[in-house]
Design a protein around this motif. Structure first.
Motif, PDB file in Angstrom:
ATOM      1  N   THR A  64      31.833  62.862  20.520  1.00  0.00           N
ATOM      2  CA  THR A  64      32.149  61.690  19.695  1.00  0.00           C
ATOM      3  C   THR A  64      33.608  61.727  19.257  1.00  0.00           C
ATOM      4  O   THR A  64      34.147  62.812  19.018  1.00  0.00           O
ATOM      5  CB  THR A  64      31.212  61.659  18.453  1.00  0.00           C
ATOM      6  OG1 THR A  64      31.800  60.809  17.469  1.00  0.00           O
ATOM      7  CG2 THR A  64      30.989  63.035  17.843  1.00  0.00           C
ATOM      8  N   ASP A  70      36.573  66.990  20.522  1.00  0.00           N
ATOM      9  CA  ASP A  70      36.037  66.231  21.654  1.00  0.00           C
ATOM     10  C   ASP A  70      37.078  65.288  22.259  1.00  0.00           C
ATOM     11  O   ASP A  70      36.968  64.895  23.419  1.00  0.00           O
ATOM     12  CB  ASP A  70      34.816  65.405  21.224  1.00  0.00           C
ATOM     13  CG  ASP A  70      33.583  66.272  21.003  1.00  0.00           C
ATOM     14  OD1 ASP A  70      33.606  67.449  21.418  1.00  0.00           O
ATOM     15  OD2 ASP A  70      32.598  65.781  20.411  1.00  0.00           O
ATOM     16  N   LEU A  91      34.179  56.881  25.931  1.00  0.00           N
ATOM     17  CA  LEU A  91      34.650  57.661  24.781  1.00  0.00           C
ATOM     18  C   LEU A  91      36.066  57.216  24.413  1.00  0.00           C
ATOM     19  O   LEU A  91      36.437  57.198  23.237  1.00  0.00           O
ATOM     20  CB  LEU A  91      34.626  59.158  25.107  1.00  0.00           C
ATOM     21  CG  LEU A  91      35.004  60.099  23.965  1.00  0.00           C
ATOM     22  CD1 LEU A  91      33.889  60.162  22.927  1.00  0.00           C
ATOM     23  CD2 LEU A  91      35.302  61.507  24.473  1.00  0.00           C
ATOM     24  N   GLN A  94      35.754  54.219  22.340  1.00  0.00           N
ATOM     25  CA  GLN A  94      35.239  54.607  21.017  1.00  0.00           C
ATOM     26  C   GLN A  94      36.355  55.239  20.180  1.00  0.00           C
ATOM     27  O   GLN A  94      36.438  55.039  18.968  1.00  0.00           O
ATOM     28  CB  GLN A  94      34.061  55.566  21.179  1.00  0.00           C
ATOM     29  CG  GLN A  94      32.841  54.914  21.837  1.00  0.00           C
ATOM     30  CD  GLN A  94      31.781  55.929  22.261  1.00  0.00           C
ATOM     31  OE1 GLN A  94      31.931  57.128  22.041  1.00  0.00           O
ATOM     32  NE2 GLN A  94      30.720  55.451  22.889  1.00  0.00           N
ATOM     33  N   HIS A 143      26.360  55.889  27.888  1.00  0.00           N
ATOM     34  CA  HIS A 143      26.721  56.203  26.497  1.00  0.00           C
ATOM     35  C   HIS A 143      25.518  56.105  25.560  1.00  0.00           C
ATOM     36  O   HIS A 143      24.544  55.393  25.841  1.00  0.00           O
ATOM     37  CB  HIS A 143      27.848  55.289  26.005  1.00  0.00           C
ATOM     38  CG  HIS A 143      27.470  53.838  25.882  1.00  0.00           C
ATOM     39  ND1 HIS A 143      27.488  53.168  24.702  1.00  0.00           N
ATOM     40  CD2 HIS A 143      27.061  52.932  26.811  1.00  0.00           C
ATOM     41  CE1 HIS A 143      27.124  51.909  24.888  1.00  0.00           C
ATOM     42  NE2 HIS A 143      26.848  51.742  26.170  1.00  0.00           N
TER      43      HIS A 143
END
Ligand SMILES: C=C(O[C@@H]1C=C(C(=O)O)C=C[C@H]1O)C(=O)O
Ligand SMILES: NC(=O)CC[C@H](N)C(=O)O
Length: 825
Positions: A64, A70, A91, A94, A143
């Motif tokens: 995340t 990450d 990702l 995000q 996802h």
């Protein structure tokens, strides 16, 4: 006018190199790749300011954006921009949302390897791409987390959403799907793309690089054109073809190599009866139960045309075993150990790491069968070289952690300079030798070997009656007499002369012994003497582990996890080769094999249906990942229906797609730009079980060695899940032990640049008094815990049946009740 150069930030994903390939094609020049902890924001800004990078793509990845490790530098890139357009993928998107204050939350449910229709606002990123359900714009998603649209700041706009439900990658043509083809999506639509109001920052939640996404190239072309407009650059009308062309691997100049000659003789049409291959192996290499012998056995010959066998023979022969360092990550200062035994029994040791050792070995030896009349091409790939296995823990030398150590060698290979190759289609038998042409003794020994083996094989095959006492005599039907004639290889006749009966006699002796054994003690030990198998993790633990995998999937840590366990017991009442002979009868498989390493073992009885990676002499690579398994049915109609249901199952398609994209990624690391393709997507193949199989191909880059290919792709993604690194870490935490040879690969690596390695599954490993098998399956969000446990049992079952026959348990039911799955935690 110039080309657009992309910096690709890798968030440790297994799809980054699919983006790499796609960007390279679209831009006309490959991107530069850095992992998210390998480059600083300052260094990136400097690259942009110097004009060395025109735009940035931030990759997908596990975890995340809320967790710093990450995403690393990805978050800094999308916070305030870096003076160049940025596209975040999954990702990456995000991260863009999170850095700008939006909330990243769990979605309505993970969506891994599934297709969705998308509607968009007509933003320039989607120029020329249709919108809405039925428009043909379908995207693959991987996802669990989503951007909460309500929390988006005013300067970050949603520009695309899902519409409709998920769809199967391959709509069912027949049979019943185990899931409806379209699952209704209860939500209005999940945000699928974002654009910043002032800065050139964009994101897509789906995967433009997946094999099953439509208009992925168009999207990246739009991003390229937007980048050109941003910098005021003019793009050339025609892009160069980025694919490296020119010389093939074979043409590469070979320096400082001993080039061995390949010579052979061919026994035309020698194979006639079922079981002739086994008769040859048994007679020539089966004495001592086949110590130091190999048989790469296309036991299911509809898929594999050639089988290869050999033993401890030839002056160059050696057995090479490798052990990783006892603890810690291998490095130049924490080496493992290679042990070598040559044909005379002399041993030596080298402190080294595996891949550099193998690289050097393949540099030291090369072979050629050119220079004759041009008709001399052998119709098969293995002309001599290395035969053996790579154990799963070698991942420690492929950039992954490997916290556990196997008690067996982590790699073991024979250097085989004598090979018998069987052509199951024509019935031809080839006797192949590698020899140093400058060495007269080596030439003489090769000629002697060819002559002896030819005579022995002709004699073995002329035996009209199968010998009753062999354990598999029931399988050897037919006793028609047939004759074979020997024709010399074009390159060099190996032999003509008198017969040596030594090995034939050794083979007969073996049969007499087993006959005596059978008479004295019955077919095998009585069942009561056989210890039950110990399932390393009980049914309850296994099911809890499936649930733990699902939790990891829900948390966005992985897209798919191949969970496995092992069964083992003490007690090997008969020879491993006898077990292998039963196994190849009850469970014939295209990548089957028997390997036996010295008196200490291990011995490997393998009935794998799965190819890991094959490389042709000219550098064509092919992987054939399997994901999706269903049991066979006795009744033919029910069996066909089971196969059709598997083909139509959305869960199995999602499993398969994820691994296909993973293999495309792994090949994309070592293949020429634009060469990676998927000629076969999700076809059912039926051996001991029904399997969903795909084929991924690519062309190896000319400057990339076999060892570099293996290091980039090992272990096979179908045994790990995706993304590979994070998935392997999760699996190690659950499995808590080394997988050893299971989950690794076995096969040959030839000195002629060709190789073919399988995935070691459906395999019994014998070592000392121990017998061990591994089994498992892919866990995805749709997995049910009990069904996964049953799938693991199903995969172990054919082996259990063979073991039951081998050690005296009778029918399959008895095996299942008494021998298999007695958990003794
Ligand atoms: C893990 C095993 O098999 C793997 C898992 C498969 C699946 O999940 O369908 C299929 C083939 C293999 O890649 C095994 O056989 O033990
Ligand atoms: N493919 C991805 O980048 C996944 C992102 C994130 N780990 C999620 O699951 O939502």
């Amino acid at each position: 006018m110039r080309l657009i150069k992309t910096l690709l930030i890798d968030n440790y994903d297994s799809y980054t190199y699919n983006l790499f390939q796609q960007i390279a094609v679209v831009n006309g020049v490959p991107p530069v790749v850095f992992r998210n902890d390998e480059i600083s924001l300052q260094a990136i800004i400097a690259l942009v300011n110097k004009g060395e990078v025109d735009n940035i793509v931030v990759s997908p990845g596990p975890g995340t954006p809320r967790r710093e490790q990450d995403v690393g530098v990805s978050l800094d890139i999308v916070r305030d921009g870096v003076g160049a357009p940025v596209l975040g993928v999954c990702l990456g998107m995000q991260a863009l949302a999170h850095a700008n204050g939006a909330a990243i939350v769990c979605g309505p449910g993970p969506v891994h390897g599934r297709l969705s229709s998308v509607s968009h606002t007509g933003h320039r990123l989607f120029a020329g791409i249709p919108s809405g359900p039925g428009s043909g714009f379908k995207v693959v998603r991987y996802h669990s987390l989503v951007v909460n649209e309500a929390t988006l700041p005013s300067h970050l706009a949603a520009i695309a959403w899902t519409c409709g439900g998920h769809q199967a990658v391959r709509p069912a043509s027949s049979g019943k799907s185990s899931l409806p083809a379209t699952m209704p999506d209860s939500r209005r639509g999940v945000v699928m793309a974002l654009a910043h109001a002032r800065l050139p920052l964009y994101g897509v939640q789906f995967h433009p690089e997946s094999v099953a996404t439509s208009y992925g190239d168009a999207l990246l072309s739009n991003f390229r054109d937007m980048t050109a407009a941003h910098h005021g650059l003019l793009l050339p009308r025609e892009l160069p073809v980025t694919a490296a062309s020119g010389h093939s691997h074979q043409d590469r100049p070979q320096q400082n190599r001993a080039t061995l000659d390949v010579r052979w003789t061919c026994l035309k049409g020698a194979l006639g009866r079922d079981g002739d291959d086994q008769r040859i192996f048994q007679s020539l290499y089966g004495f001592n139960g086949g110590s130091d012998a190999f048989w790469l056995d296309s036991a299911a010959t509809d898929r594999g045309r050639f089988s290869y066998m050999g033993g401890r023979e030839g002056p160059l022969w050696r057995r090479i075993t490798y052990k990783l360092p006892a603890g810690g990550a291998p490095s130049a200062s924490n080496c493992g150990t290679v042990c070598i035994e040559d044909v005379s029994g002399r041993t030596s040791e080298v402190a080294t790491q595996w891949w550099p050792y193998l690289e050097q070995l393949l540099r030291d030896f090369t072979c050629s069968c050119e220079g004759s009349d041009g008709r001399d091409k052998l119709p098969f790939d293995f002309w001599g070289g290395l035969v053996g296995y790579l154990g799963y823990e070698l991942k420690a030398e492929c950039g992954a952690p490997a916290p556990f150590r196997s008690t067996l060698p982590d790699a073991a290979f024979f250097l085989a300079d004598r090979v018998i190759a069987l052509d199951h289609r024509s019935g031809d038998v080839y006797l192949v030798v590698l020899l140093d042409p400058a060495d007269a003794v080596s030439t003489a020994s090769a000629v002697g070997w060819g002559r002896d083996r030819r005579d022995q094989i002709l004699q073995i095959l002329s035996q009209t009656k199968p010998l009753k006492s062999t354990p598999d005599s029931a399988a050897q039907n037919g006793s028609a007499d047939h004759s074979a004639s020997a024709t010399a290889g074009h390159s060099c006749p190996l032999a003509n002369g008198h017969t040596s009966h030594a090995a034939v006699e050794a083979g007969l002796e073996e049969r007499r012994l087993s006959n005596g054994h059978a008479e004295a003690c019955g077919h095998a030990p009585t069942p009561s003497k056989v210890e039950p198998f110990h399932l390393h993790r009980t049914c309850e633990t296994y099911m809890a582990d499936v649930q733990a995998c699902k939790d990891a999937l829900y948390a966005g840590e992985s897209y798919e996890l191949c969970l496995t366990t092992a069964l083992s017991r003490r007690g090997t009442p008969r020879k491993a080769l006898d077990l292998y002979k039963i196994l190849r009868r009850v469970s014939p498989a295209p990548y089957a094999a028997f390997l036996s390493f010295g008196k200490d073992g291990p011995q490997v009885c393998c009935s794998s249906p799965e190819r890991f990676l094959r490389g042709s002499r000219s550098g064509d690579l092919e992987a054939r990942p399997i994901k999706g398994t269903a049991s066979r049915c006795q009744d033919a109609a029910a069996d066909t229906a089971a196969a059709a249901a598997l083909a139509a199952s959305e869960k199995d398609q999602a499993e398969n797609l994820m691994i296909v994209d993973l293999l495309r990624n792994d090949l994309g690391r070592v293949c020429q730009v634009g060469s990676v393709h998927v000629p076969v997507l999700m076809e059912v193949e039926s051996y001991a079980v029904h399997s969903l199989v795909s084929t991924v191909r690519g062309k190896r880059k000319p400057d990339t060695s076999i060892v570099q290919c293996l290091q980039a792709t090992f272990p096979g993604g179908s045994m790990t899940g995706a993304p590979k690194l994070r998935s392997m870490e999760i699996l190690d935490r659950l499995e808590k032990e080394a997988r050893s040879i299971y989950s690794g690969s076995l096969g040959f690596i030839g000195f002629n640049n060709a190789f073919d390695l399988n995935i070691v599954i459906r395999t019994a490993i014998l070592h000392g008094q121990q017998i061990r098998i591994g089994a498992g399956g892919a866990v995805v969000v749709q997995s049910e815990t009990k069904a996964e446990y049953d799938e693991m049992r199903l995969k172990a079952f054919a082996l259990m049946r063979a073991i039951g026959e081998w050690d005296g348990s009778t029918g399959p039911a008895a095996v299942d009740d008494r021998v298999a799955f007695v958990s003794g935690a």
